[in-house]
Design an enzyme around this catalytic site. Structure first.
Site, short mmCIF file in Angstrom:
data_model
loop_
_atom_site.label_atom_id
_atom_site.label_comp_id
_atom_site.label_asym_id
_atom_site.label_seq_id
_atom_site.Cartn_x
_atom_site.Cartn_y
_atom_site.Cartn_z
N SER A 264 36.50 47.76 21.69
CA SER A 264 35.29 47.82 20.79
C SER A 264 33.97 48.27 21.65
CB SER A 264 35.20 46.54 19.95
OG SER A 264 34.74 45.49 20.95
N LYS A 265 32.87 48.46 20.68
CA LYS A 265 31.53 48.55 21.35
C LYS A 265 31.29 47.38 22.42
CE LYS A 265 26.69 49.70 20.73
NZ LYS A 265 25.99 48.56 21.26
N ARG A 266 31.54 46.20 21.79
CA ARG A 266 31.30 45.05 22.58
C ARG A 266 32.01 45.15 24.15
NH1 ARG A 266 33.00 40.78 19.64
NH2 ARG A 266 32.62 41.94 17.86
N GLY A 268 32.76 47.90 25.54
CA GLY A 268 32.01 48.83 26.49
C GLY A 268 30.80 48.23 26.91
N ASP A 269 29.95 47.36 26.34
CA ASP A 269 28.69 46.77 26.64
C ASP A 269 29.04 45.77 27.79
OD1 ASP A 269 27.49 48.31 24.79
OD2 ASP A 269 27.36 46.97 23.28
#
Ligand code: GLU
Length: 507
Positions: A264-266, A268-269
């Site tokens: 998820s984007k999370r 990646g962050d």
């Protein structure tokens, strides 16, 4: 079904395209090209509530950056099967709904959202976790199966909102063979009479997807695993229409690098890498997300990395350009299990792509970086500098950041090197070197090296005694590429000025 392979990528414009979506597009594209077929891009925007402005443009730009160009549809040709945006196809779907209603494969339902919630709550209170609108419950609901025909007609005439649901048969085993997952079998008793047509006059994803795949002559449906649960419903829809099913292939998920679950984007962050192909900026919400392009990835490296997440060529080969991927791609070598995302591997690919560039191409990459930073440079040296720096670079920006000292004099000196290597003799040695260099007519790598070595010999000094201070004085660093190349690139005046400054600062 036409014998020519026709596949489509059918994203919904609900935000930026996740790299998993790019991989789906890529596999569709590779499959089409491998078989001399067509790759279509269709925009599935029937859910107006989730529409995000700019998302379609983002999808097109992302695919273009990757070198994936649609033959037909959005961003490709209109070959008489358009429009290719479902919102523009709205008037086409009604006749298919009417056909299903006439054939008693679907029915009209008037239940409001509150009534449906109440039913779900009742079921929950009675201990049934998953209430479904199906062959058992539909007999107790407000629909054209339970209400008299006149009442149904009166309600419609009065403008009461309604939906159309598929009428799934009881206890029917839905079976289909997925190219990747093998035989899939689900009993209709475990399925829901899904909504096909909404009260706003729009088809749902399920109906529009099937009708469009049929009208567009799609032969293979290659899509993410998250759509596998919908596939039995789609098979039932094909059956209800009396149409032949396309071949299904559900691709494995992209998984987190460090645990179970979908990337998820999370993640990646949290772990410091992008999960989108290019930067995304949502004007309305201010939401931003970083992309591979802006991170410094070459599209070839990005595609190479993505292709191998879930597919392998069956050989040891890892480096493929797009054409190589087309030739090697085979759906039967796509794995069933999820592919763990590995950003380090992506960097490794990028490094290889960077190093494969020739001197002119490297110079062009460096030039772009310098222009971005507004730094002045001597064009004649760029090839040499970029080649020199490429040994330490993963991304084009590293050509500059790692070699910043080639464009501006150091403003500080690496502390560790200064305290360990800059000794009481250093200033004197640097002065000697400066004197020798100033006497050189031809300030080239070879001559600088010869002069430096002659100095060591003459004074019986080891390289370790002079080299590190010399590097520190000229570049401010403790490590880096050949000092002789660096000096040639900087030019005599600059080298002498830097030595002088270092002596003044370091003492
Ligand atoms: N619109 C769906 C999506 O957003 C397409 C699924 C499919 O390919 O059938 O992924």
């Amino acid at each position: 079904m036409s014998s020519k392979v026709r596949v489509r990528f059918a994203p919904s414009p609900t935000g930026p395209l996740h790299i998993g979506g790019v991989r789906t597009a890529l596999y569709n594209y590779l499959f089409a090209k491998k078989h001399g077929g067509d790759f279509l891009l269709r925009i599935e925007d029937t859910d107006q509530t989730r529409f995000v402005a700019g998302a379609e443009k983002y999808i097109i730009e992302s695919l273009a950056w990757c070198g994936i160009s649609p033959d037909e549809g959005i961003g490709g040709e209109d070959r008489g099967n358009g429009p290719y945006r479902q919102s523009e196809r709205k008037p086409m779907y009604r006749q298919y709904v009417d056909q299903l209603l006439a054939d008693e494969k679907a029915y009209i339902a008037f239940d409001t959202a509150d009534e449906l919630d109440a039913m779900r709550q009742l079921a929950k209170d009675a201990g049934a976790a998953n209430w479904q609108y199906n062959y058992i419950t539909r007999g107790n609901m407000k629909n054209s199966l339970t209400l008299p025909k006149e009442e149904v007609e009166a309600k419609i005439a009065a403008g009461e909102p309604y939906v159309v649901r598929i009428k799934l048969p009881r206890n029917h085993e839905v079976r289909f063979e997925d190219t990747i997952r093998g035989w899939v079998s689900v009993n209709t008793n475990n399925m829901d009479d899904k909504v096909l047509f909404k009260s706003d006059g729009m088809p749902t994803y399920h109906l529009a997807n099937i009708v469009d795949d049929r009208l567009m002559g799609i032969t293979h449906v290659i899509r993410g695993e998250e759509w596998l649960p919908s596939a039995p419903l789609h098979v039932m829809l094909y059956e209800a229409f009396g149409w032949e099913c396309p071949i299904f292939a559900h691709l494995p998920l992209l998984l987190k690098p460090d645990g179970p679950g979908k990337l998820s984007k999370r993640d990646g962050d949290r772990l410091g890498f992008p999960v989108f192909p290019i930067d995304w900026h949502n004007e309305e919400t201010g939401e931003t997300a970083s992309g591979y392009r802006e991170f410094g990835f070459f599209p070839g490296a990005f595609i190479n990395m993505l292709a191998l997440l879930g597919w392998n060529p069956g050989t040891e080969q890892e480096i493929f350009d797009l054409q190589g991927l087309i030739e090697a791609f085979d759906l039967s070598k796509v794995s069933k299990s999820g592919a763990k995302f590995d950003f380090e591997k992506g960097k490794w690919f990028n490094q290889l792509y960077l190093r494969a560039l020739n001197e002119d191409q490297l110079a062009a990459e460096l030039k772009k970086e310098l222009d971005k930073e507004g730094l002045a440079y001597n064009e004649a040296h760029l090839g040499k500098i970029a080649t020199m720096m490429s040994e330490r670079a993963t991304f084009p920006q590293d050509l500059l950041t790692e070699g910043q000292f080639l464009f501006s004099a150091p403003t500080e000196y690496d502390e560790k090197t200064a305290s360990k290597k800059w000794t009481a003799d250093s200033a004197g040695m640097m002065q000697d070197l400066a004197l020798r260099f100033s006497a050189l007519d031809d300030f080239t790598e070879e001559h600088i090296e010869a002069s430096f070595k002659a100095y060591l010999e003459e004074k019986e000094l080891g390289f370790g005694k002079v080299g590190p201070s010399f590097r520190l004085a000229v570049t401010g660093k403790g490590m880096g590429p050949s000092m002789f190349t660096i000096c040639e690139v900087l030019g005599k005046d600059e080298v002498l000025a830097r030595i002088e400054k270092a002596i003044a600062v370091l003492g």
